[in-house]
Design a protein around this motif. Sequence first.
Motif, PDB file in Angstrom:
ATOM      1  N   ASN A 200       0.786  -1.187   0.248  1.00  0.00           N
ATOM      2  CA  ASN A 200       0.279   0.214  -0.192  1.00  0.00           C
ATOM      3  C   ASN A 200       0.607   0.755  -0.189  1.00  0.00           C
ATOM      4  O   ASN A 200       0.237   2.371  -0.321  1.00  0.00           O
ATOM      5  CB  ASN A 200      -0.394  -0.376   1.150  1.00  0.00           C
TER       6      ASN A 200
ATOM      7  N   MET B 173      -5.917  -2.814   2.866  1.00  0.00           N
ATOM      8  CA  MET B 173      -5.529  -3.313   1.460  1.00  0.00           C
ATOM      9  C   MET B 173      -7.437  -3.167   0.940  1.00  0.00           C
ATOM     10  O   MET B 173      -6.929  -2.950  -0.027  1.00  0.00           O
ATOM     11  CB  MET B 173      -5.518  -4.592   1.687  1.00  0.00           C
TER      12      MET B 173
ATOM     13  N   TYR C 193      -6.813  -9.464  -4.077  1.00  0.00           N
ATOM     14  CA  TYR C 193      -6.215  -7.789  -3.550  1.00  0.00           C
ATOM     15  C   TYR C 193      -5.417  -9.406  -2.017  1.00  0.00           C
ATOM     16  O   TYR C 193      -6.322  -9.309  -0.686  1.00  0.00           O
ATOM     17  CB  TYR C 193      -5.780  -7.262  -2.625  1.00  0.00           C
TER      18      TYR C 193
ATOM     19  N   TYR D  91      -3.192 -11.844   1.529  1.00  0.00           N
ATOM     20  CA  TYR D  91      -1.987 -11.123   2.582  1.00  0.00           C
ATOM     21  C   TYR D  91      -0.725 -12.183   2.715  1.00  0.00           C
ATOM     22  O   TYR D  91      -1.909 -13.387   3.048  1.00  0.00           O
ATOM     23  CB  TYR D  91      -2.972 -10.263   3.570  1.00  0.00           C
TER      24      TYR D  91
END
Length: 193
Positions: free
Chosen positions: A47, A92, A105, A107
Amino acid sequence: MAETPSTFLLKSGEPAPCFALPDATGREHRLDEVSGPRGTLVVFVCNHCPYVVMLASALGSLADEWKTRGIGVVAITSNDVENYPQDGPEYMGDFASKHGWNFPYLYDATQEVAHAYGAACTPDFFLFDGEGALFYAGQFDDSRPKNEIPPSGNDLSAAVDALLSGAEPPSPARPSTGCNIKWKKGMEPESFG
């Protein structure tokens, strides 16, 4: 921030390493679920990196186009969120929404997926063909936060076009450049030679 060029661990033709990772809501996504019928783009991002922020909206627009052409797209963040909390799952969803990301998206809390791909920087791009073999690993385009070239994605778009037309990948591919992945203590790769 110092630029870190990616050093590709995966070689052309090698298979995409499998993964099962959560998105910001905790929903798990597997590689076979995010793959497109004609190819898959796996992008390592975060980010806060100015290189990612700069091209994020262009990536969102191109990903929408590529999806209509059979290319699946997935982004993965692998940064150490203890030391870089702004890259954590709680941020996110907003980041993806702001930039028009209509793709998962995910992690990578353990950083094992980044290791498996040989990801070195954010952003780092890996384009696989419909059979899951690496077709292209290289930069998005020549834009950088300080060079005033607007992001177009022309290098990556040329690779997608080549893949879909049955041509050879662009050669030589220019390595992706960005901020180094923020490794947890003890997770730093020795080398990706």
